[in-house]
Design an enzyme around this catalytic site. Sequence first.
Site, PDB file in Angstrom:
ATOM      1  N   GLY A   1       4.937  -6.719   7.530  1.00  0.00           N
ATOM      2  CA  GLY A   1       3.867  -7.543   7.907  1.00  0.00           C
ATOM      3  C   GLY A   1       4.042  -8.704   8.605  1.00  0.00           C
TER       4      GLY A   1
ATOM      5  CB  CYS B   1     -18.253  14.072  21.369  1.00  0.00           C
ATOM      6  SG  CYS B   1     -17.434  14.352  19.952  1.00  0.00           S
ATOM      7  CD  GLU B   2     -17.093  10.297  16.352  1.00  0.00           C
ATOM      8  OE1 GLU B   2     -17.201   9.297  16.063  1.00  0.00           O
ATOM      9  OE2 GLU B   2     -16.422  11.276  16.122  1.00  0.00           O
TER      10      GLU B   2
ATOM     11  N   GLY C   1       7.362  -3.037  10.930  1.00  0.00           N
ATOM     12  CA  GLY C   1       7.234  -2.070  11.861  1.00  0.00           C
ATOM     13  C   GLY C   1       6.510  -2.663  12.771  1.00  0.00           C
TER      14      GLY C   1
ATOM     15  CD  GLU D   1       9.641  -2.017   3.198  1.00  0.00           C
ATOM     16  OE1 GLU D   1      10.690  -1.594   2.825  1.00  0.00           O
ATOM     17  OE2 GLU D   1       8.414  -2.005   2.404  1.00  0.00           O
TER      18      GLU D   1
HETATM   19  N1  LLP Z   1       6.332  -1.694   4.027  1.00  0.00           N
HETATM   20  C1  LLP Z   1       5.359  -1.128   3.520  1.00  0.00           C
HETATM   21  C2  LLP Z   1       5.490  -0.913   2.036  1.00  0.00           C
HETATM   22  C3  LLP Z   1       4.186  -0.633   4.259  1.00  0.00           C
HETATM   23  O1  LLP Z   1       3.100  -0.093   3.566  1.00  0.00           O
HETATM   24  C4  LLP Z   1       4.065  -1.035   5.488  1.00  0.00           C
HETATM   25  C5  LLP Z   1       2.591  -0.991   6.238  1.00  0.00           C
HETATM   26  C6  LLP Z   1       5.200  -1.572   6.199  1.00  0.00           C
HETATM   27  C7  LLP Z   1       6.261  -1.935   5.169  1.00  0.00           C
HETATM   28  C8  LLP Z   1       5.266  -2.205   7.641  1.00  0.00           C
HETATM   29  O2  LLP Z   1       4.120  -2.971   7.787  1.00  0.00           O
HETATM   30  P1  LLP Z   1       4.296  -3.806   9.196  1.00  0.00           P
HETATM   31  O3  LLP Z   1       5.253  -4.634   9.258  1.00  0.00           O
HETATM   32  O4  LLP Z   1       4.235  -2.873  10.249  1.00  0.00           O
HETATM   33  O5  LLP Z   1       3.004  -4.615   9.334  1.00  0.00           O
HETATM   34  N2  LLP Z   1      -2.069   0.987  10.617  1.00  0.00           N
HETATM   35  C9  LLP Z   1      -2.239  -0.644  10.558  1.00  0.00           C
HETATM   36  C10 LLP Z   1      -1.130  -1.096   9.848  1.00  0.00           C
HETATM   37  C11 LLP Z   1      -0.708  -0.288   8.368  1.00  0.00           C
HETATM   38  C12 LLP Z   1       0.428  -0.594   7.581  1.00  0.00           C
HETATM   39  C13 LLP Z   1       0.457   0.224   6.474  1.00  0.00           C
HETATM   40  N3  LLP Z   1       1.854  -0.023   5.877  1.00  0.00           N
HETATM   41  C14 LLP Z   1      -2.392  -1.157  11.718  1.00  0.00           C
HETATM   42  O6  LLP Z   1      -2.538  -0.291  12.748  1.00  0.00           O
HETATM   43  O7  LLP Z   1      -2.368  -2.264  11.837  1.00  0.00           O
END
Ligand code: LLP
Length: 405
Positions: A221, A331-332, A264, A262
Amino acid sequence: MSLDRNLLLKLAAEYGTPLYVYDGDQVLKCYRDLFAFIPYSKLRIHYAMKANYNPALLRLLEQAGASLDTVSPAEVLLGLRAGFSRERIIYTANNMTDAEVAMVHDLGVLMNIGSLSRLEKFGKAYPGSPVCLRFNPDVRDGDSEKTMTAGDLTKFGILMDDVDTAAEIARKYRLKVTGLHEHTGSGLQQTESVFQSMKNLMGLVTPQRFPDLEFMDFGGGFKVPYRPDEARIDYVAMGRTIAELFEAFCHAYGRKLTLCFEPGKYIVAEAGCLLTEVNTLKKNRSRCIAGCNSGFPQLIRPVLYGAYHRIDNLSNPDGTPQTYDICGNICETGDRFAEQRAIPEIREGDVLAIRNAGAYCYSMGSVYNLRPMPAEVLVLNGRTKLVRKALTNRQLIDQIMKESE
Ligand code: LLP
């Protein structure tokens, strides 16, 4: 930043557009920065591979020493193939089937369980196993309602009120609870939310209730700025507080545990961009429309979350700014990367860079309208490499025909 204009234009000419480009050096820097920010010796970073599962990026992070957060059997298999050992992988799927639990358990990957019902079934099937428990930290934060993962409206985690029931189920089946986990949301706006979620999860722990803990995992997050006026979080100050809170917790627990996060987005978002070429300009009375050769199936965040991505006109950076709807080829009507965006004058043939496209862009892609996903290129140490090819139109339909035989 190493993905500068000249390099990107060169890559667009060499590989064609649309094209995803990633800066591997920046990915490594972001990963390593976390260790500088959080001064705690037993820190482990599980890269959330859902953000970007390109195998070249996975291998890069594996070699840098990262662990992995996975959410599906295929993610586990890809992580193993990319070189991560099973000890470095945690499995945090939700609404798991018995078959996938069996598969992941047989691979020897630690299961992170977020419901009492699954915990009971897991205990019955695999008594004596190690397990991690995911709790709902009850702190609402994130950059979109859709990606907040705590509070009453979310399906994730065991309620903190149910901690005794969870501990009892674990005891009944001799499950060894080696870790506790929470994830508050993606793009956390307030550092206070990180601290509060940590406190809430740590507040569930007593040595009697959870005697076998080896680690605490406080999810991902960590936010990065997307808008030009958005402030960058002071991660040095945040990391210091995190380490202090955790040291105090470990002292009270009686043992120095591993501290896990964790992320991303934080690791890969800013390191990527999508290059697309404008092929059609149109003046619709009040609106100037710039039509590109990519579309929302290839980068869905603006459409799905209303997310803002900076867009640079690489071909005409000094042009007089004008206001455009920057549209895709799908197409949207909603197929827009940006609406009413001021950007240096766009001419047909100009190449645009959609920035901050390293996380949740390629990985959320699809072939809607039957347009193959773009190729991916990695820039590392001054060298560029094609790290995933695009399917040709014919390869795409051959694949579809073959799968439907
Ligand atoms: N851990 C868990 C259990 C999660 O569900 C997630 C993300 C992460 C770690 C990593 O979160 P991050 O550090 O990337 O924020 N598609 C959305 C984000 C969805 C995140 C889902 N879970 C977007 O494009 O903003």
